[in-house]
Structure formats: structure tokens, C-alpha cells
Design an enzyme around this catalytic site. Structure first.
Site, short mmCIF file in Angstrom:
data_model
loop_
_atom_site.label_atom_id
_atom_site.label_comp_id
_atom_site.label_asym_id
_atom_site.label_seq_id
_atom_site.Cartn_x
_atom_site.Cartn_y
_atom_site.Cartn_z
N GLY A 112 0.81 -1.13 -0.14
CA GLY A 112 -0.18 0.12 0.07
C GLY A 112 0.61 1.21 0.02
O GLY A 112 1.96 1.29 0.03
N GLU A 147 -0.47 -10.82 3.26
CA GLU A 147 -0.22 -9.93 4.52
C GLU A 147 -0.82 -10.77 5.73
O GLU A 147 -0.01 -10.40 6.60
CB GLU A 147 -1.36 -8.47 4.29
CG GLU A 147 -0.56 -7.50 3.11
CD GLU A 147 -1.62 -6.51 3.02
OE1 GLU A 147 -1.12 -5.74 2.68
OE2 GLU A 147 -2.90 -6.89 3.09
C1 5RP Z 1 -3.12 -3.84 0.67
C2 5RP Z 1 -3.86 -3.32 2.02
C3 5RP Z 1 -3.13 -1.91 2.50
O1 5RP Z 1 -2.23 -2.23 3.50
C4 5RP Z 1 -4.20 -1.05 2.74
O2 5RP Z 1 -5.22 -1.02 1.52
C5 5RP Z 1 -3.83 0.34 3.01
O3 5RP Z 1 -3.37 0.98 2.02
P1 5RP Z 1 -3.01 2.42 1.92
O4 5RP Z 1 -1.67 2.72 2.70
O5 5RP Z 1 -2.63 2.72 0.53
O6 5RP Z 1 -4.24 3.43 2.22
O7 5RP Z 1 -4.29 -3.94 2.77
O8 5RP Z 1 -4.22 -5.22 0.73
#
Ligand code: 5RP
Length: 236
Positions: free
Chosen positions: A34, A112
Site C-alpha cells: 500500500g 499480508e
Molecule cells: C493492501 C492493504 C493496504 O495496506 C491497505 O489497503 C492500505 O493502503 P494505503 O496505505 O495505500 O491506504 O491492505 O491489501
């Protein structure tokens, strides 16, 4: 903070840097996915380059994390090669007051959850917009599903009271394909009263690989905030 700066970007950068500052030499580090974690990966790389940090090995949670780690010079390893993960740093789409999460905005929640839940310390990095009183209030719940099981899984989710929708690609015709070659179903639930129970129930549907509820996994949440026009980091 300058008037032209994007406050969300500033909060993400601050909090990513704060998490990177907590990494100690000799650590095996879970590298999340992310835009917020991208800053943490960048700063870990910068600390390595400056000599402030030594002997780090990263375990990426996605192709995105792999590419960034290579770009910033972080040596990588795999779960087959290590007997521990010291710390994992990852973002979230929602964080509740019990530090339970919704993740999967980047379709990476399956890997994750494996990496983050193995870590001795799991640090979540978010900007203040991600904090909610109840999970599911602002974000749909991502569920990774084997493509051939899409229809029965959607029917099973409807029976649980959810409204499922297949995640579609942007600048790619057809559905989003995860790093594992699967589909993502985003589910609207009117209320998620018991995240722990829902996490298990969804994962028990044949064809579901993993859902984005992370319950009881988080150790620390670092929240990027803007106070009196200055970026700050709060810890819970
Ligand atoms: C990916 C995730 C990310 O950590 C989540 O979407 C947060 O993303 P960002 O830091 O771009 O807001 O779970 O699967």
C-alpha cells in the site's frame, strides 16, 4: 506544512517514516503493501544506505512490496529461509478501537495476514481517516476467492447478509486478479458486530482463500495526524 502539500500524503509519509525508525539492525522485517507502507520501505532502504541500519532481511507481502524493496536496496528472504519475523509494518483500510482491522484495499490481504500474524511485533501505519468506531463503516470487506468458486461463494455471502461485488480492474478489462491468481469479492455488511466470528465464518466457505478482517493481530497502531498545521504521529 506548506499550503500546497497534500495532507493525506504528508500523514502517510510521517507515519511510514516513524515505523521505519523503529526497525532495529539484524531484524527480519515483514514488508506490507500500500501507499503508506511504501514510505516505510523507502525509509528502511534509506537507513540501510546511510549505514544507520545493518543486516536487514525483508519478507514482502506482495509484488508491489517486492518491487519497492528491490528499488530501495532491501535484501529479501522467504518464509522457508527464516525461523522468525521480528517486526512487520503494514497499512490498513480501517482500524477499530480494539486495533482490529479491515485490510485488502490492495488485494494483498492473504499474504499480508500470513506475514503480519507471524511477526513478533505487528505495527500498523495509517492516516487518521482510517480510524473508525466499527469495522465496515467506511470500507467494503475484501474476500479472496478461487475464480471457479466465485458464484457459490457470492451466494453463501448473501445468505450471511452481505452484499458481494466482484472487484473490477482499473486500466485492465475484467476482474482484479490477486498476486496468487484469484478474484477479490468486496462485501458490504450493514453491521459487523463480531469481527472474530465473521472472520472465521467467511474463511469456512469452500473456495474462500482469506478475508480482510485482521482480529487480534495488531500490536501497535501509528496514526498520522495534522495538528495545528503540523504533521504528528500518535501511537495506540
Ligand atoms: C493492501 C492493504 C493496504 O495496506 C491497505 O489497503 C492500505 O493502503 P494505503 O496505505 O495505500 O491506504 O491492505 O491489501
Amino acid at each position: 506544512m506548506s499550503a500546497s502539500a497534500d495532507p493525506v500524503k504528508v500523514m502517510k509519509e510521517q507515519v511510514g517514516k516513524a515505523a521505519a525508525d523503529r526497525v532495529k539492525s539484524g531484524s527480519i522485517v515483514g514488508l506490507g503493501t500500500g501507499s503508506t507502507t511504501a514510505y516505510a520501505i523507502q525509509y528502511i532502504g534509506e537507513r540501510l544506505k546511510s549505514g544507520d541500519l545493518k543486516d536487514i532481511q525483508g519478507i514482502p507481502t506482495s509484488f508491489q512490496a517486492t518491487v519497492l524493496a528491490k528499488e530501495y536496496g532491501i535484501p529479501l528472504t522467504t518464509l522457508d529461509e527464516v525461523d522468525r519475523i521480528d517486526v512487520a509494518i503494514d497499512g490498513a483500510d480501517e482500524v477499530d478501537p480494539n486495533k482490529n482491522l479491515i485490510k485488502g484495499g490492495g488485494a494483498a490481504h492473504t499474504r499480508e495476514k500470513i506475514v503480519d500474524s507471524l511477526a513478533e511485533e505487528f505495527i500498523v501505519v495509517v492516516d487518521s481517516s482510517k480510524m473508525v468506531d466499527r469495522l465496515g463503516s467506511t470500507f467494503l470487506l475484501p474476500v479472496e476467492v478461487l475464480p471457479m468458486a466465485m458464484t457459490p461463494v457470492m451466494k453463501a455471502i448473501e445468505k450471511l447478509g452481505g452484499q458481494p461485488q466482484l472487484r473490477m480492474g482499473v486500466k485492465k478489462a475484467g476482474p482484479v486478479i490477486s498476486d496468487q491468481g484469484n478474484f477479490i469479492i468486496d462485501v458490504k455488511f450493514d453491521r459487523i458486530d463480531n469481527p472474530a466470528e465473521l472472520e472465521k465464518t467467511l474463511n469456512n466457505i469452500p473456495g474462500v482463500l482469506e478475508n480482510g478482517l485482521f482480529v487480534g493481530v495488531t500490536d501497535v497502531v501509528l496514526i498520522g495526524e495534522i495538528k495545528e498545521n503540523q504533521p504528528t504521529v500518535r501511537e495506540i
